[in-house]
Write a protein that holds these residues in place. Structure first.
Motif, short mmCIF file in Angstrom:
data_model
loop_
_atom_site.label_atom_id
_atom_site.label_comp_id
_atom_site.label_asym_id
_atom_site.label_seq_id
_atom_site.Cartn_x
_atom_site.Cartn_y
_atom_site.Cartn_z
N ASP A 171 50.91 48.45 34.67
CA ASP A 171 49.03 47.55 34.62
C ASP A 171 48.28 48.63 34.29
N THR A 208 48.00 40.41 30.57
CA THR A 208 47.61 39.57 30.78
C THR A 208 46.72 39.59 32.15
N ASP A 209 46.44 38.42 32.50
CA ASP A 209 45.62 38.62 34.17
C ASP A 209 46.59 38.49 34.98
N PRO A 210 47.14 39.24 35.95
CA PRO A 210 47.47 39.78 37.21
C PRO A 210 47.21 37.99 38.08
N GLY A 211 46.18 37.97 37.86
CA GLY A 211 46.09 36.18 39.15
C GLY A 211 46.34 34.77 38.28
N ASN A 212 47.01 34.91 36.79
CA ASN A 212 47.62 34.15 36.23
C ASN A 212 49.08 33.71 36.69
N PRO A 213 49.45 33.48 37.16
CA PRO A 213 51.24 33.15 37.62
C PRO A 213 51.87 32.86 36.37
N ASN A 272 52.05 34.72 33.02
CA ASN A 272 52.70 35.99 33.64
C ASN A 272 54.70 35.16 33.85
N HIS A 309 48.08 43.46 33.47
CA HIS A 309 49.28 43.73 33.64
C HIS A 309 49.92 43.91 31.86
N VAL A 336 38.85 44.56 35.41
CA VAL A 336 39.83 43.59 35.33
C VAL A 336 40.79 44.82 35.36
N ARG A 337 41.74 44.16 36.16
CA ARG A 337 42.87 44.99 35.98
C ARG A 337 43.88 43.83 35.32
#
Length: 176
Positions: free
Chosen positions: A164, A143-148, A151, A21, A18-19
């Motif tokens: 990151d 946070t999940d970078p893919g969840n704007p 964020n 922030h 997983v990536r």
């Protein structure tokens, strides 16, 4: 990078899990207006609800939890609900105990059918205030970078992205 060095040294390729922030609180700026309701610290009587929502959160982020609650990464957290005026919990946030002046907010979860009403922001602000009240000098969250949506929410609350992360699984190297 550690993953590349591991592969060169062992010949085994690590797998990106997983990536993330990493955010740290600047100045808490709660959203206005809050949704109707209030924060309430979860007690022993709320254990089943806490476990249920933590399992739902884990499933939503593709995380597999161990079989027993005590083995999960959530077992040692303190939880707070956001409740509607009639006392129904609609969102939950967890926080670690303060260690070295830092508290980590994790998880923040609102069931899908209740999202978009400000509950996650309200409960996050509530646990953040509680962390600051303990004397925490740093309050952080991932946070999940893919969840704007999440964020943007945390930024509106005063959290600032500081770095990151990439989380890898490192398989055992074959014997040499």
């Amino acid at each position: 990078m550690l993953a590349e060095a591991w592969q060169r040294h062992t010949g085994v390729t690590p797998t990106l899990r997983v990536r993330l922030h990493l955010y740290r609180l600047g100045t808490l700026t709660p959203q206005k207006p809050f949704p109707e309701g209030h924060g309430r610290v979860a007690g022993a009587e709320d254990h089943d609800q806490v476990v249920h929502w933590c399992h739902e959160f884990a499933a939503a982020v593709d995380e597999t939890l161990p079989d027993t609650w005590a083995e999960t990464r959530f077992a040692d957290k303190h939880f707070t609900f956001w409740e509607t005026p009639d006392g129904n919990p609609v969102s939950i946030a967890g926080a670690t105990a303060k260690i070295g002046g830092m508290v980590r907010v994790d998880p923040v979860y609102t069931p899908a059918h209740l999202r978009g009403r400000g509950y996650a922001g309200a409960v996050t602000a509530e646990v953040t205030r509680a962390a600051l009240a303990t004397g925490a000098t740093d309050v952080v969250l991932f946070t999940d970078p893919g969840n704007p949506t999440s964020n943007a929410l945390y930024q509106r609350l005063g959290y600032v992205r500081i770095t990151d992360w990439a989380v890898y699984d490192f398989p055992t190297a074959p014997p040499r």
